[in-house]
Design an enzyme around this catalytic site. Structure first.
Site, PDB file in Angstrom:
ATOM      1  N   ASP A   1      26.871  48.091  -3.759  1.00 35.68           N
ATOM      2  CA  ASP A   1      28.253  47.761  -3.418  1.00 35.68           C
ATOM      3  C   ASP A   1      29.194  47.945  -4.606  1.00 35.68           C
ATOM      4  O   ASP A   1      30.367  48.282  -4.433  1.00 35.68           O
ATOM      5  CB  ASP A   1      28.344  46.317  -2.919  1.00 35.68           C
ATOM      6  CG  ASP A   1      27.867  46.170  -1.487  1.00 35.68           C
ATOM      7  OD1 ASP A   1      27.176  47.085  -1.000  1.00 35.68           O
ATOM      8  OD2 ASP A   1      28.180  45.151  -0.854  1.00 35.68           O
TER       9      ASP A   1
ATOM     10  N   CYS B   1      18.810  46.028  -2.901  1.00 38.42           N
ATOM     11  CA  CYS B   1      20.233  45.749  -2.727  1.00 38.42           C
ATOM     12  C   CYS B   1      20.608  45.570  -1.254  1.00 38.42           C
ATOM     13  O   CYS B   1      19.803  45.790  -0.352  1.00 38.42           O
ATOM     14  CB  CYS B   1      21.055  46.851  -3.380  1.00 38.42           C
ATOM     15  SG  CYS B   1      22.737  46.358  -3.810  1.00 38.42           S
ATOM     16  N   ASP B   2      21.873  45.204  -1.026  1.00 36.14           N
ATOM     17  CA  ASP B   2      22.346  44.638   0.238  1.00 36.14           C
ATOM     18  C   ASP B   2      21.887  45.363   1.505  1.00 36.14           C
ATOM     19  O   ASP B   2      21.470  44.733   2.474  1.00 36.14           O
ATOM     20  CB  ASP B   2      23.879  44.624   0.262  1.00 36.14           C
ATOM     21  CG  ASP B   2      24.467  43.665  -0.742  1.00 36.14           C
ATOM     22  OD1 ASP B   2      23.754  43.283  -1.689  1.00 36.14           O
ATOM     23  OD2 ASP B   2      25.647  43.309  -0.601  1.00 36.14           O
ATOM     24  N   LYS B   3      22.021  46.685   1.529  1.00 40.59           N
ATOM     25  CA  LYS B   3      21.805  47.411   2.785  1.00 40.59           C
ATOM     26  C   LYS B   3      20.360  47.843   2.987  1.00 40.59           C
ATOM     27  O   LYS B   3      19.997  48.314   4.064  1.00 40.59           O
ATOM     28  CB  LYS B   3      22.722  48.642   2.846  1.00 40.59           C
ATOM     29  CG  LYS B   3      24.200  48.334   2.638  1.00 40.59           C
ATOM     30  CD  LYS B   3      24.716  47.259   3.573  1.00 40.59           C
ATOM     31  CE  LYS B   3      26.158  46.887   3.296  1.00 40.59           C
ATOM     32  NZ  LYS B   3      26.356  46.118   2.045  1.00 40.59           N
TER      33      LYS B   3
ATOM     34  N   CYS C   1      21.965  41.001  -7.122  1.00 43.97           N
ATOM     35  CA  CYS C   1      22.938  40.014  -7.590  1.00 43.97           C
ATOM     36  C   CYS C   1      22.348  38.611  -7.522  1.00 43.97           C
ATOM     37  O   CYS C   1      21.742  38.222  -6.517  1.00 43.97           O
ATOM     38  CB  CYS C   1      24.198  40.061  -6.742  1.00 43.97           C
ATOM     39  SG  CYS C   1      25.018  41.647  -6.740  1.00 43.97           S
TER      40      CYS C   1
ATOM     41  N   SER D   1      34.785  39.975   0.833  1.00 43.98           N
ATOM     42  CA  SER D   1      33.704  39.331   0.096  1.00 43.98           C
ATOM     43  C   SER D   1      33.626  37.847   0.411  1.00 43.98           C
ATOM     44  O   SER D   1      34.642  37.187   0.645  1.00 43.98           O
ATOM     45  CB  SER D   1      33.931  39.514  -1.409  1.00 43.98           C
ATOM     46  OG  SER D   1      33.089  38.672  -2.161  1.00 43.98           O
TER      47      SER D   1
END
Length: 592
Positions: free
Chosen positions: A93, A134-136, A206, A484
């Site tokens: 991101d 990571c996020d996705k 993160c 966010s």
């Protein structure tokens, strides 16, 4: 935690789809291709599994994945399984959100899913073990598991050591927040650079309960990861223990025919909703869980599950960016397993549902440590009984919208005011700077949804501008884009669906129309006569705000194929498939 039983010898395997007749062209061609890679004739008869690696050099999230691959290969070979590494795209991101104003980030989720299908289904591999970072990547891995339905294990690969955990002043999320203010207000550039230089101290995602760690927890709740897998420090002994147990779990799934659709059930999805509400997780988990459910062929309205379960699920943890505690604290207090233990009375009746290791959810709960009462609280002493994630429906959001609430939540919970409409983040920021947004207004930013973006525009910059102007809590905010979870002050609503570009009411409203937001009731309405509203001309993005087309490529394909948020924003499912039936039902569901 004991590992699942191991195969006695390679001859104990059930029939594998990858084992072609030895005299066939496919078998001989594969033998020729794999001989130079060190694959022996004996190994050609073993189960063949994909190690799905999302490693790249674009972000710290992925820096340790290649090392995990090496260990996994050794573990799997020792268990009589032939590992074959494949790679997919993987966005960050913070890095891949530069081009096309961040519009590649969400669409990358479905690109990863299709990458996996091409490689695993194309090669007729027998299973896969997915390195989620990571996020996705985690939602994409779960979606691919549901679609392909071959034995699969998800490995949450851990969070980064942050500056906050090392007696510093910031983690990456604090850098993002402060840098956003800095770009608007100005300030000490040297101080900002020092903060950036010390925020990340190691590989991993993160270090907060944003989308990555939230989705890692979901993988464990669903039963697609081993118990104790999330959250976990990247590179730590618990992470390596999880890696090794995951290899054994995949072997168990292969031997016993445990497939993702045996594990990802309606009850599992409902339990994931409950856990996400109990920890104040990322709002992105709603659309990702809906997408996982669609790919697994489940007819469940995840948006409505968040809406209804939010009224009865208390908040048991308060983790950054939503609260004072670090994700390290959550891990040390027992993580997902302990949260499940405390939530047991609220989980789906089918606590005997199976997990990928062969354990039942009830068995996992029985082995979990109890809550410490501080980092993780019990049902009788929660942090809050107000939902931290609120799904709203109404005349302005017939199929859904979402609000992220602060912890603790001081309110307000309702807001009614005249619409002040903008069509780009930059237009809105300029209006704030010029004083054209007044106390009592409802700022509406539209045309940034899945098709309008395409890919959902990221609008946090306008919210930070409102906060910088002292308007936080003094205005409402509504958008069909996304923002966010760091931006959760005041009454703000995102991901309004149907979006403006597809005929949603948000595209029909005009400046001055009264907008009513009620977080307690879960409603978002435009107070205009429906006949008057429907008689207005359809939405067209003003020419000056049509985004740069960029290269003709994936985003154009995405715009033409993406389904509504009510369907998890998946790409157009195969005609006649269970996924298509679910999408058709979800997209047409009325407000409740």
């Amino acid at each position: 935690m004991t590992s699942p039983s191991m195969p006695d010898t390679p001859t104990t395997w059930p029939p594998m789809r990858s084992n072609f007749p030895v005299d066939s062209m496919r078998s001989l061609a594969r033998r020729a291709e794999w001989k130079p890679l060190g694959v022996t004739p004996e190994q050609l008869d073993w189960p063949k599994v994909a190690i799905v690696n999302t490693s790249n050099d674009l972000a710290a999230c992925f820096a340790h994945l290649d090392e995990i691959v090496m260990v996994l290969k050794e573990e799997l070979r020792s268990l009589g399984v032939l590992p074959l590494e494949i790679r997919t795209s993987a966005p960050s991101d913070f890095i891949t959100s530069v081009g096309q104003a961040g519009r590649y980030v969400l669409p990358a989720r479905d690109l990863i899913t299709n990458d996996i299908e091409v490689m695993v289904e194309g090669a007729q591999l027998d299973g896969m073990i997915c390195l989620s970072s990571c996020d996705k990547t985690t939602p994409a891995h779960l979606m691919a598991a549901g679609r392909l339905n071959v034995p699969t294990v998800i490995i949450p690969c851990g969070y980064q050591h942050s500056g906050l955990a090392a007696d510093g002043s910031a983690d990456i999320e604090e850098v993002f927040l402060q840098a956003s203010y800095h770009s608007i207000r100005g300030g000490d550039q040297g101080q900002m650079e020092s903060m950036a230089d010390t925020a990340i101290r190691g590989p991993g995602v993160c270090a907060g309960l944003a989308t990555a760690n939230s989705m890692h927890m979901i993988a464990e709740v669903l039963g697609m990861a081993v118990s104790g897998a999330a959250p976990v420090r990247a590179g730590s002994e618990p992470m390596w223990d999880s890696v090794r147990r995951s290899a054994a779990a995949l072997v168990h799934a292969l031997r016993n025919g445990i497939r993702p659709r045996d594990v990802i059930t309606t009850g599992a999805i409902q339990d994931a909703v409950t856990v996400m509400l109990s920890v104040g997780a990322s709002v992105n988990t709603i659309k990702h869980l809906q997408a996982v459910a669609v790919e697994a062929g489940l007819d469940i309205d995840v948006w409505e599950a968040f809406r209804t379960q939010g009224r009865r699920v208390p908040l048991l943890a308060s983790i950054r960016p939503n609260g004072p505690h670090l994700v390290e604290d959550l891990e040390d207090a027992g993580g997902t397993a302990t949260i499940l233990r405390e939530l047991a009375p609220l989980l789906s009746p089918a606590t005997e549902r199976i997990t990928v290791t062969g354990e039942t959810l009830a068995e996992r709960i029985g082995a979990a440590q109890p809550a410490d009462g501080t980092i993780i609280r019990g049902l009788d002493d929660p942090y809050s009984t107000q939902p931290s994630i609120v799904v709203l429906r109404g005349s302005l959001a017939a199929t859904g919208s979402v609000s992220k609430r602060p912890i603790p939540d001081p309110g307000p919970y309702t807001f009614t005011g005249p619409a002040r409409i903008f069509h780009s983040r930059e237009e809105g920021i300029e209006a704030v700077a010029e004083g054209r947004v007044q106390v009592g207004d409802v700022v509406v930013l539209r045309g940034l949804g899945l098709e309008g973006g395409p890919g959902m525009g990221f609008v946090s910059g306008l919210i930070f501008a409102l906060e910088g102007a002292g308007l936080a809590g003094q205005v409402g905010f509504v958008t069909d884009g996304q923002y966010s979870g760091l931006a959760n002050s005041g009454v703000m609503v995102g991901e309004v669906s149907p979006e403006a570009a597809t005929g949603g009411a948000i595209g029909l409203i005009q400046d001055g129309d009264p907008i009513a937001i009620d977080l307690q009731a879960g409603t978002l309405d435009v107070l205009v006569d429906p006949e008057v509203l429907s008689a207005r001309p359809p939405f067209r993005q003003p020419e000056e705000h049509v985004p740069d087309a960029g290269p003709v490529g994936y985003l154009d394909l995405y715009r033409s194929a993406v389904q509504p948020l009510a369907c998890g924003a998946v790409l157009c499912p195969r005609p006649g498939s269970a996924a298509q039936a679910v999408c058709a039902a979800d997209a047409g569901r009325p407000a409740s």
